[in-house]
Design an enzyme around this catalytic site. Sequence first.
Site, short mmCIF file in Angstrom:
data_model
loop_
_atom_site.label_atom_id
_atom_site.label_comp_id
_atom_site.label_asym_id
_atom_site.label_seq_id
_atom_site.Cartn_x
_atom_site.Cartn_y
_atom_site.Cartn_z
N LYS A 1 58.41 3.19 32.46
CA LYS A 1 58.03 1.88 33.00
C LYS A 1 58.43 0.73 32.08
CE LYS A 1 55.11 2.94 36.67
NZ LYS A 1 54.61 4.34 36.55
N SER B 1 59.72 11.72 33.46
CA SER B 1 59.42 10.28 33.52
C SER B 1 58.35 9.83 32.54
CB SER B 1 59.01 9.91 34.94
OG SER B 1 57.95 10.74 35.39
N GLU C 1 50.76 -5.63 39.50
CA GLU C 1 49.82 -4.76 40.20
C GLU C 1 49.81 -3.45 39.45
OE1 GLU C 1 52.98 -5.03 41.04
OE2 GLU C 1 53.51 -2.91 40.93
C1 LIG Z 1 54.62 5.28 37.60
C2 LIG Z 1 55.14 6.61 37.26
C3 LIG Z 1 55.96 7.34 38.15
C4 LIG Z 1 56.28 6.90 39.55
O1 LIG Z 1 56.99 5.69 39.62
P1 LIG Z 1 58.51 5.58 40.09
O2 LIG Z 1 58.69 4.13 40.33
O3 LIG Z 1 58.70 6.41 41.30
O4 LIG Z 1 59.35 6.07 38.96
C5 LIG Z 1 56.44 8.56 37.73
N1 LIG Z 1 56.14 9.06 36.52
C6 LIG Z 1 55.38 8.39 35.63
C7 LIG Z 1 55.11 9.00 34.31
C8 LIG Z 1 54.87 7.14 35.97
O5 LIG Z 1 54.11 6.49 35.09
#
Ligand SMILES: *Cc1c(COP(=O)(O)O)cnc(C)c1O
Length: 389
Positions: free
Chosen positions: A88, A371, A110
């Site tokens: 993020k 992610s 948000e």
């Molecule tokens: C917010 C989040 C996501 C999902 O968000 P995307 O916009 O689809 O990437 C996925 N993994 C983690 C660790 C997150 O914090």
Amino acid sequence: MGDPGPAGRFGSMGGRFVPEALIPACEQVEEAFRRAWADAGFRTELTHMLSSYAGRPTPVTVADRLSDALGVSVLLKREDLAHTGSHKINNVAGQVLLAQRMGKTAVIAETGAGQHGVATATVAAHLGLGCTVFMGEKDMARQELNVFRMELLGATVIPVTSGSRTLKDATSEALRHWVTTVDSTHYCIGSALGPHPYPWMVREFQRVIGDEARAQCAELLPGAVPDAVVACVGGGSNAAGTFAGFTATTARLIGTEAAGGAALSNGRRGVLHGFMSSFLQDEHGQIAEASSISAGLDYPGIGPEHAYLAEIGRAEYHSVTDAEAVAAVELCAQTEGILCALESAHALAWVRRAARDGELTAGSTVLVTLSGRGDKDVSVLRELIRGRR
Ligand SMILES: *Cc1c(COP(=O)(O)O)cnc(C)c1O
């Protein structure tokens, strides 16, 4: 995966469905972004901030023991190692720098689980901008610790009491608030969705994941490009950023949705939060509640570019259950010593299923974007796993 043009369309998806009062604000963001993105000075400033502050580049880890367990060769793109523990920060760093460039003194955001809120509060503190985060009352109760984190970072968290009191309502409220504060304030959207230019801009800020991974794969793989590239999809930002590095290659692109929030598999075309895409809806066309063990995949829609990539067949989207995701967290932790986020585990879980079912041939190479890190999920996992014993 190019520029969606002045109308912000990905095929028939995307667009800018906002109240009249927000059109100039969106146009201002679009113009500022176009200019900044074409300006080597802005790019240098962003790259410097990502490397000196946010921990980039993140490594690609060859996951030997996990590969042995699955029978396919897995490479992990480690966004869990970025500052604040997920991808993020890539988007937030770009948007807050842009806000500063536009002369704004504050940002709003948000947040659902709180991860985007924490990332925004973090970068706003780093650059000295004010920060207000809208969060559903229900989410505030569920994610108390992240509310406190944002406050520690100097942000104000505003409870949203309308509707289901979750992310969907927080997003609507942030858009409403932006109308009245637009002169001083930039709205920092947390995923590849919202009115044009956000889906495009957020993907461009996240493409650092895919661009880095492409170069790293070229060093690690004899064939330079993996057979498949897999990422989890909430709104779709880490997947869009990852895919951006590989759309021009032969790699199969796979997005994994939570079974309880599978906007592409179970949704229908609709408009929400300023864009046209695929959304979970009830029989009357009302937006339905998404539900997933991973709060980050708990959005009833999907970014418009993904809806388009699915439509033209360039990417595939599959859904993964909570149980499969939990099992994948455990497998990754115990074979690699990496405790990944439940969201990210949806990508790994698909790889596991696909390798077992022959969807991925034995020995093929798969790049998986991790992610985020799993520390935030430990108490949820503890409840579940204790309950099982
Ligand atoms: C917010 C989040 C996501 C999902 O968000 P995307 O916009 O689809 O990437 C996925 N993994 C983690 C660790 C997150 O914090």
